[in-house]
Each structure stands twice: as structure tokens, then as C-alpha cells.
Scaffold this motif. Sequence first.
Motif, PDB file in Angstrom:
ATOM      1  N   THR C  67       0.753  -1.244  -0.059  1.00  0.00           N
ATOM      2  CA  THR C  67       0.054  -0.016  -0.088  1.00  0.00           C
ATOM      3  C   THR C  67       0.780   1.253   0.036  1.00  0.00           C
ATOM      4  OG1 THR C  67      -1.725  -1.367   1.284  1.00  0.00           O
ATOM      5  CG2 THR C  67      -1.825   1.097   1.290  1.00  0.00           C
ATOM      6  N   ARG C  68       1.858   1.211   0.955  1.00  0.00           N
ATOM      7  CA  ARG C  68       2.791   2.312   0.894  1.00  0.00           C
ATOM      8  C   ARG C  68       3.297   2.595  -0.553  1.00  0.00           C
ATOM      9  NH1 ARG C  68       6.146   0.115   4.437  1.00  0.00           N
ATOM     10  NH2 ARG C  68       4.573  -1.013   5.784  1.00  0.00           N
ATOM     11  N   ASN C  69       3.864   1.385  -1.151  1.00  0.00           N
ATOM     12  CA  ASN C  69       4.668   1.669  -2.430  1.00  0.00           C
ATOM     13  C   ASN C  69       3.589   1.957  -3.562  1.00  0.00           C
ATOM     14  OD1 ASN C  69       6.865   0.708  -1.437  1.00  0.00           O
ATOM     15  ND2 ASN C  69       6.727  -1.373  -2.057  1.00  0.00           N
ATOM     16  N   PHE C  70       2.440   1.437  -3.711  1.00  0.00           N
ATOM     17  CA  PHE C  70       1.795   1.659  -4.890  1.00  0.00           C
ATOM     18  C   PHE C  70       0.598   2.573  -4.695  1.00  0.00           C
ATOM     19  CE2 PHE C  70       3.280  -2.885  -5.331  1.00  0.00           C
ATOM     20  CZ  PHE C  70       4.430  -2.482  -6.422  1.00  0.00           C
ATOM     21  N   ASP C  73       3.182   6.049  -2.254  1.00  0.00           N
ATOM     22  CA  ASP C  73       4.516   6.434  -2.942  1.00  0.00           C
ATOM     23  C   ASP C  73       4.240   7.216  -4.292  1.00  0.00           C
ATOM     24  OD1 ASP C  73       5.953   6.032  -0.690  1.00  0.00           O
ATOM     25  OD2 ASP C  73       6.727   4.528  -1.448  1.00  0.00           O
ATOM     26  N   THR C  74       3.338   6.215  -5.191  1.00  0.00           N
ATOM     27  CA  THR C  74       3.020   6.861  -6.440  1.00  0.00           C
ATOM     28  C   THR C  74       2.102   8.121  -6.304  1.00  0.00           C
ATOM     29  OG1 THR C  74       0.972   5.488  -6.560  1.00  0.00           O
ATOM     30  CG2 THR C  74       3.067   4.387  -7.280  1.00  0.00           C
ATOM     31  N   ALA C  75       1.417   8.189  -5.476  1.00  0.00           N
ATOM     32  CA  ALA C  75       0.493   9.341  -5.396  1.00  0.00           C
ATOM     33  C   ALA C  75       1.325  10.826  -4.969  1.00  0.00           C
ATOM     34  CB  ALA C  75      -0.479   9.214  -4.281  1.00  0.00           C
ATOM     35  N   PHE C  76       2.429  10.166  -4.395  1.00  0.00           N
ATOM     36  CA  PHE C  76       3.457  11.682  -3.869  1.00  0.00           C
ATOM     37  C   PHE C  76       4.368  11.739  -5.147  1.00  0.00           C
ATOM     38  CE2 PHE C  76       3.664  12.827   0.764  1.00  0.00           C
ATOM     39  CZ  PHE C  76       2.052  12.036   0.770  1.00  0.00           C
ATOM     40  N   GLU C  77       4.603  10.829  -5.986  1.00  0.00           N
ATOM     41  CA  GLU C  77       5.584  10.999  -6.740  1.00  0.00           C
ATOM     42  C   GLU C  77       4.989  11.940  -7.862  1.00  0.00           C
ATOM     43  OE1 GLU C  77       6.585   7.057  -8.099  1.00  0.00           O
ATOM     44  OE2 GLU C  77       7.753   6.844  -6.154  1.00  0.00           O
ATOM     45  N   ARG C  78       3.521  11.685  -8.390  1.00  0.00           N
ATOM     46  CA  ARG C  78       2.846  12.056  -9.362  1.00  0.00           C
ATOM     47  C   ARG C  78       2.743  13.614  -9.069  1.00  0.00           C
ATOM     48  NH1 ARG C  78      -1.826   9.009  -9.715  1.00  0.00           N
ATOM     49  NH2 ARG C  78      -0.396   7.089  -9.362  1.00  0.00           N
ATOM     50  N   SER C  79       3.007  14.157  -7.756  1.00  0.00           N
ATOM     51  CA  SER C  79       2.655  15.691  -7.684  1.00  0.00           C
ATOM     52  C   SER C  79       3.410  15.970  -6.476  1.00  0.00           C
ATOM     53  CB  SER C  79       1.097  16.072  -7.607  1.00  0.00           C
ATOM     54  OG  SER C  79       0.992  17.435  -7.101  1.00  0.00           O
ATOM     55  N   GLU C  80       3.504  17.386  -6.361  1.00  0.00           N
ATOM     56  CA  GLU C  80       4.359  18.014  -4.902  1.00  0.00           C
ATOM     57  C   GLU C  80       3.089  18.639  -4.248  1.00  0.00           C
ATOM     58  OE1 GLU C  80       7.921  19.173  -4.899  1.00  0.00           O
ATOM     59  OE2 GLU C  80       7.966  17.087  -5.411  1.00  0.00           O
ATOM     60  N   PRO C  82       0.221  19.206  -2.256  1.00  0.00           N
ATOM     61  CA  PRO C  82      -0.500  18.285  -1.109  1.00  0.00           C
ATOM     62  C   PRO C  82      -1.902  18.059  -1.390  1.00  0.00           C
ATOM     63  CG  PRO C  82      -0.286  20.567  -0.091  1.00  0.00           C
ATOM     64  CD  PRO C  82       0.581  20.458  -1.513  1.00  0.00           C
ATOM     65  N   VAL C  83      -2.759  18.787  -2.045  1.00  0.00           N
ATOM     66  CA  VAL C  83      -4.233  18.650  -2.306  1.00  0.00           C
ATOM     67  C   VAL C  83      -4.032  17.440  -3.437  1.00  0.00           C
ATOM     68  CG1 VAL C  83      -6.323  19.331  -3.124  1.00  0.00           C
ATOM     69  CG2 VAL C  83      -5.270  20.780  -1.614  1.00  0.00           C
ATOM     70  N   ASP C  84      -3.289  17.706  -4.281  1.00  0.00           N
ATOM     71  CA  ASP C  84      -3.410  16.803  -5.477  1.00  0.00           C
ATOM     72  C   ASP C  84      -2.696  15.450  -4.898  1.00  0.00           C
ATOM     73  OD1 ASP C  84      -4.281  18.448  -7.144  1.00  0.00           O
ATOM     74  OD2 ASP C  84      -2.283  19.129  -8.031  1.00  0.00           O
ATOM     75  N   ARG C  85      -1.941  15.346  -4.092  1.00  0.00           N
ATOM     76  CA  ARG C  85      -1.236  14.374  -3.482  1.00  0.00           C
ATOM     77  C   ARG C  85      -2.591  13.287  -2.816  1.00  0.00           C
ATOM     78  NH1 ARG C  85       4.592  15.471  -1.109  1.00  0.00           N
ATOM     79  NH2 ARG C  85       5.574  15.058  -2.937  1.00  0.00           N
ATOM     80  N   LEU C  86      -3.355  14.246  -2.131  1.00  0.00           N
ATOM     81  CA  LEU C  86      -4.569  13.701  -1.115  1.00  0.00           C
ATOM     82  C   LEU C  86      -5.161  13.097  -2.403  1.00  0.00           C
ATOM     83  CD1 LEU C  86      -5.600  13.053   1.575  1.00  0.00           C
ATOM     84  CD2 LEU C  86      -6.627  15.191   1.412  1.00  0.00           C
ATOM     85  N   LYS C  87      -5.813  13.817  -3.249  1.00  0.00           N
ATOM     86  CA  LYS C  87      -6.454  13.245  -4.443  1.00  0.00           C
ATOM     87  C   LYS C  87      -6.160  12.182  -5.077  1.00  0.00           C
ATOM     88  CE  LYS C  87      -8.892  17.568  -5.969  1.00  0.00           C
ATOM     89  NZ  LYS C  87      -8.365  18.889  -7.030  1.00  0.00           N
ATOM     90  N   ASN C  88      -4.908  12.019  -5.275  1.00  0.00           N
ATOM     91  CA  ASN C  88      -4.009  10.831  -5.988  1.00  0.00           C
ATOM     92  C   ASN C  88      -4.121   9.659  -5.026  1.00  0.00           C
ATOM     93  OD1 ASN C  88      -3.420  11.862  -8.252  1.00  0.00           O
ATOM     94  ND2 ASN C  88      -1.542  13.108  -7.763  1.00  0.00           N
ATOM     95  N   ARG C 143       2.423  14.713   6.074  1.00  0.00           N
ATOM     96  CA  ARG C 143       3.312  15.485   5.114  1.00  0.00           C
ATOM     97  C   ARG C 143       2.464  16.334   4.113  1.00  0.00           C
ATOM     98  NH1 ARG C 143       7.601  15.080   1.376  1.00  0.00           N
ATOM     99  NH2 ARG C 143       7.916  17.121   0.800  1.00  0.00           N
ATOM    100  N   ILE C 144       1.097  15.517   3.919  1.00  0.00           N
ATOM    101  CA  ILE C 144       0.304  16.542   3.293  1.00  0.00           C
ATOM    102  C   ILE C 144      -0.377  17.773   4.068  1.00  0.00           C
ATOM    103  CG2 ILE C 144      -2.078  16.453   2.375  1.00  0.00           C
ATOM    104  CD1 ILE C 144      -1.435  13.436   1.273  1.00  0.00           C
ATOM    105  N   THR C 145      -0.695  17.431   5.388  1.00  0.00           N
ATOM    106  CA  THR C 145      -1.074  18.341   6.370  1.00  0.00           C
ATOM    107  C   THR C 145      -0.333  19.338   6.546  1.00  0.00           C
ATOM    108  OG1 THR C 145      -2.273  16.506   7.337  1.00  0.00           O
ATOM    109  CG2 THR C 145      -2.272  18.707   8.543  1.00  0.00           C
TER     110      THR C 145
END
Lengths: 201, 201, 201, 201
Positions: C67-70, C73-80, C82-88, C143-145
Motif C-alpha cells: 500500500t505504501r509503495n503503490f 508513494d506513487t501518489a506522492f511521486e505524481r505531484s508536489e 498536497p491537495v493533489d497528492r491527497l486526491k491521487n 506531510r500532506i497536512t
Amino acid sequence: MSFMSKEETSNHILDTAIDLFWRASYHGVNMNELSRAADLNKATVYQYFGSKEKLAVAAVERAAERTRNFVFDTAFERSENPVDRLKNIYKNVYQTHKAIYEKEANCIGCPFVNIGVELATSSDDVRTAVNKAFESFHPYYKRITDDYQTVSVVEEPTNATEIVSALLANMNACLVASKLERRPEAILEGSHRAINILKHW
Amino acid sequence: MSFMSKEETSNHILDTAIDLFWRASYHGVNMNELSRAADLNKATVYQYFGSKEKLAVAAVERAAERTRNFVFDTAFERSENPVDRLKNIYKNVYQTHKAIYEKEANCIGCPFVNIGVELATSSDDVRTAVNKAFESFHPYYKRITDDYQTVSVVEEPTNATEIVSALLANMNACLVASKLERRPEAILEGSHRAINILKHW
Amino acid sequence: MSFMSKEETSNHILDTAIDLFWRASYHGVNMNELSRAADLNKATVYQYFGSKEKLAVAAVERAAERTRNFVFDTAFERSENPVDRLKNIYKNVYQTHKAIYEKEANCIGCPFVNIGVELATSSDDVRTAVNKAFESFHPYYKRITDDYQTVSVVEEPTNATEIVSALLANMNACLVASKLERRPEAILEGSHRAINILKHW
Amino acid sequence: MSFMSKEETSNHILDTAIDLFWRASYHGVNMNELSRAADLNKATVYQYFGSKEKLAVAAVERAAERTRNFVFDTAFERSENPVDRLKNIYKNVYQTHKAIYEKEANCIGCPFVNIGVELATSSDDVRTAVNKAFESFHPYYKRITDDYQTVSVVEEPTNATEIVSALLANMNACLVASKLERRPEAILEGSHRAINILKHW
DNA sequence: TATGAATGAGGATTCATTCAT
DNA sequence: CATGAATGAATCCTCATTCAT
């Protein structure tokens, strides 16, 4: 199921039991289904018969009586000729089974052989009741055999008892076959064999 | 019960099942007794056969095989004469049942009719297996019939199929009778009837 | 399943276990099915993990890693952002569940909540493993928060821990809802709620 | 356990079932324990509910009723103020779980989520019953939401349905958390989040 | 007598786990 | 190390029977 005399209730239970045991075997029916089918309380059934086994014994006895009345007696009433009488016995049996087959797509066999074979090893009372049932059919076959040998000029008259046994065995066998093969016609074939037994023994 | 190959274990379970079902009926035996009698864990029996019903089907199949080998084949090996062969079939059956009767004071009937009649209405698989078992005995009776009609000068040769059916029915009937009457001699009487069928049909 | 290194085999078993426990619950899967699904002998599975419970613990741990990896991590890699990361994160989860739903017409919920809720009272080890799994997701939400509160001018910055908990709870809740209602869209709705939590807490 | 009317017995069984399933999960309780805990014969339980699954469905329905009465209705009776009502709901839940925690050192989570998540994939009837239970709680949250938006001057009134869903999800989530973390306080934290949802959505 | 309610004992089947090789 | 075979202990459920009224 109210407003029945004691005897009516008893017979009603027995008829239900005959019906169910015949169709679904002794172990295939439980006292719940049985009492529900009779529209009576389970405890009432027990009050009348004490146990499932005793109910089975009584059911066999009543089934024998019904068989005498509706299979043998009617066959005898319809003709005086021994061969015709024999034919009529099979005709009666066939019609019953044919009708059931058409409604239920199943052949249910012989009520006596069914329960007798199922319980012979575990219930001596049922086994004995079944034997008595069969014995009560002997006189009919004996009469047919005797009449036939009197009327027709038989070369060497065989021991009538043997023929009676053969006729009884033949009926049982053809009902077993019809049940296993789900084929009411096996009873018709049994009829031909029965006549053969009578004629060419 | 260890140190057996898979096939040995399977056959051992089946032989136990044949034995118990034959003697005590399908519903008269539970999987506990059965596995204990086989000296195996209940779960092992289930691993091999999946369910009591499937075990019964397999048991019927194996019983048929055993019957072919030990009743029919040996009867055929002992003589070339069709009448003797027929006599030998009944002799084999009689000896088996006589021996059981002497040990257990009981006649256990026909393993196929017993279970077939008990389960015909509730298990089509068992019913079918029993039918197949009986079909596998046909060729033996057919051979006897054909051979008899070839050797002896029969007045009017009957349809062999009819005779085969009659012979099969006769065996079933005499085993039913022996069970219900607890009388191995019924098999002997069946033997005489069988010869009669062969000769005077 | 041969020619695998020890670690490969172990992971293969775990992946099978995750898959099955997730879909059918812990008690809904037995070690037979599990080993067959892994194309391995049951005894082999036991050699690797000792017991079903221990296997469950290890499966939870591996599922957390995956879960962490897929998911995270992928959500974080795709954007910097925070809102987008959460969305991802929710997007990833939604896609997985949508795909399963389309293939299997079923929503299988959260692998951690599922087994955690089922076994919390009976297995402390599983309960603890599930807790650890969730804890390992905290840093992502933290991190997102933090990033969000840094970037945007928040009126009164709330305790980040509270928000993290709220976000985690929200994910669990929407997966539970999607499972109970068989509606992958519940995850999408959860996504909106998550963003709301982040923004308006 | 005699001298009870049929309805009393039925309810007594259901209350026992709720109790046990809640604490030990559906698969964690067997019908032996269950009937013993109810001080009734196993067969009696089966006479009332037919199967474990059907019992579970009925238990969910009764648990929903009890929750409505003892969690929601009492919370509503104690105050007219929507925020207080919401607080009271959580207070009721917290007190129940706190008391259990003090006696049993365990948090048992949400009776609906527990069984719903465990059986959703294997029993559609249970899944549906759980969904209906949750739906029956909607009106309470709806009323709170509507009342709140009427009384207070909300900047931009959100769709009430969304808030209702969020509130329901929040309750489920905090009960899951309390179970997994064995921490009744998670319910208190859920309470704060609930108020936040109501106020700042 | 009749019956609604209850039950002890057993029935088929499954499960997690362990051997013996 | 890997595995085919085996197992003790449950598990859900049913049955014939009895009890209290």
C-alpha cells in the motif's frame, strides 16, 4: 385437522405415513414433515403410535389391508377367470404407478419391499410386518393358481406353493425394477412374466 | 491404517462401505462408524470421496466389479454348460449368504437392490449407479441364454432380452425374499426358478 | 510452483493470502484453498509461516508495504501539491476497487480494516499488525497536512495529528461504506470529504 | 430457560446473538456457545431462526432497533439543540464502550460494521441488513443537520445528505479505530470530529 | 386429549494442523 | 526442503422424542 374420531385420526396418520414412507423411504421422512403433512401436532402423532418405528409397523399393516382391498379384491371382482384376475392385479398396480409417474416423474416401487429392505436389519417388527403383509397376499395367488390348474389341462401340475412364491417374487421384482429404472412399463413386463409363470411352469 | 497406497486406501474404504451399507443400509450407517470400521479418520474418508453419497456411488461401482469377478466370472470359469453356469451363479450367491447367516443370523439381501431402493428417490446418482451395475450383469445372463438356446433344441426360441430380464429380476427377488424372511434357502429356491425360466419360458 | 527462491516463495504465499483474505475474509478462506491458490503444498505454507494466524500477520505487513509503495508513494511521486497528492491517493484506491468491481461485481473494502475488525478480539497479533500498518501511513498524511498549512494561509492552524487521524478515519470509513453498499463511488465521495477535512478543519 | 413467551424467547436469543457476535465476530462464535449462552438448547435456537446466517440477519435488525432506541432516541430526548444531540449520541456510545472496556479490557467496535465487513462478501442478506440498519439512522443525522442549519446562520448551506453521510462514516470510523486501538477515547475524538463536520463543512 | 415449546443425542461435513517420507 | 497423506477437534444442523399446560 379437527373433528375426527379417534379411528379416523389414526387412519389419517397412517395414510399420511404410507404415502410419505412409500415415496421418500423411512429415513427420508422425519416426524416433523410427517405430522405437518397430516396437519396434526407432532405430539399427537406420538400419542397415537408411540414411536416412528411403531408407526411404520402400523402403516405397513394398513397398507397391506389397502392393497388387499384395492389391488387384489377389485381384481377378483372384475373376473372369474384366473388369468384375467392375474392380469387385473398387474393392471391395478400399473395404473397406480403410471398415474404417480405422470404427476411426479418418479416410480416409487413397492411399499412393502421398500421399507422391508430398508429396515429388515434394524427393525424386526417392521420386517415381520412386511412378511405378514406378503403372506396375506398368498391366498389370492393360490386361488389363481389352483383355478388355473383346474380349468386348463396342465401336463404335470406343479406344486402350487412354488408358483405362488414365484408370482409374489415376480411382482416384487418388477416393482423394484420400475423404481430403479424409473419406468412404469417394467410393471407391464412383469405382467407378461407373471402369466408365463402361471402357464409354463 | 497407514502404509497403504492411495488406491489401496481407496479400495479399503470402499470395501468397508460396501460391507456396512449392505448389512445396515445407507441411513443405518453413519460416517463415524464407517471410518472407525475402516480404521481411518473420518476426514480421510471425506478426502477420498467428498460425501457420503459419492462414497455410496463408488461403493456400488466397486461392488458391481466384485460381483462380476467373484460371482459371475468364477461361475463361468467352472463350467461351459449354460445351465451349470446359472446354477453356479446362484451357488456362489447362496454360499456367501449362507456363511453370513451362520455367523450373523441374518440375511442381508442384495447390495444393489438394498441401496437402490433406499435411495432411488433421493439420489439419482446412486440410482443410476445401481442400474449400471445391473446392466453390467446382463452379458452373463445373455451368454447363458444364447448358449442354452443353441445347444438344446428349443421349440420356439424366445427373445433373449426378455429372459435376461426375467433372470435378473429373479435374482433380485430371491435375495429380497431371503432378507425379509431371514432365510438363505430362498436363494436356493430362486435357483430352481431361474433354471425353470431358462428352460420353460 | 517450483524454481522459486525462498523469498520469492514466501512473497508468493503472502500475495495469495492478501488476495484471498481481502476478498473472502480470514475465516472465509481455509488453508486448503489458500495453498491451492498459491499452487503450493499445504505443508509448504505451514513450513513458511507456521500457522494461519502468523500468515495473516505477515500478510498484513506485506499488504502495508504494498500500500505504501503503490498507493501512497506513487501518489506522492505524481505531484508536489498536497491537495493533489491527497486526491491521487484516493484515485489510486478508487481505480483498484473500480477494476475489481467491474471484474467481480463486488467491493472488497479495506484489507486492514477487514481483517482487523474480524480478528481484533481473537488475535492480538493481527490487531497490532493492522495498527502498525495504519501508523505507517501516518507520515504521508502528516506531510500532506503540513505542506498544505505551510502553503495556504490557514486562519487558525489545527493540530496536525488530529487532521491525520481524521484523514485516516475517512479512508477507512469510505472503504467500509463501499464494501457494505457495493458501490466503488463511495470512495470518490470519500475523496471529496478528505479534501474538505484538509481545507476546512 | 423456560417459561418465556415465544417472543421473549426469540428476543432473548437475539440479544445473546448480538452480544456474542459483537464481541467475538460471527465466525468467532459457534452455535454451541451461542445456545449455551442463551441457556437454551441448540435445537431450540434452530427452531427459531433456521440457520446461523438467518439468526445473524435478525440480530442485526434487532441491534438496529436497540440502537435507535437507546442511542439515538435518548440522545434526542435529552435535548432539543442539534449540537447537543450529536454530542449525546457519541456520549451514549462512549459510555457503553467505556463500560465494556473497563469490565473486559477490550473495545468491541460497531456491531454493524463488524458483522457487515466480515460477511459482506459471503452473505448478501447480512450485508443488506447492515445497510438497512445504517439507513435507519439517517433520519436522526438529517434532523440534526437540518436543525443546525436553520438555527445558526450558515454561510453556504451544504447538501444535507453529504453531511449525513459524513457523520455516519465518522461514527463508523471512530468505532473501528477504538476497536483496533483498544482505546474507547477514539470515540470521544470522533465526537469532536462529528461536531466539526456539522459546523465547518 | 391435544399441543406449543423444548431438548439430548447424533449426523454429515470441514478445519487447521502434523506426520512420514 | 518439499509433499502426499492423515487426523483430532470442531462446526453447522437435524432427528426422534418428551414435557408442561
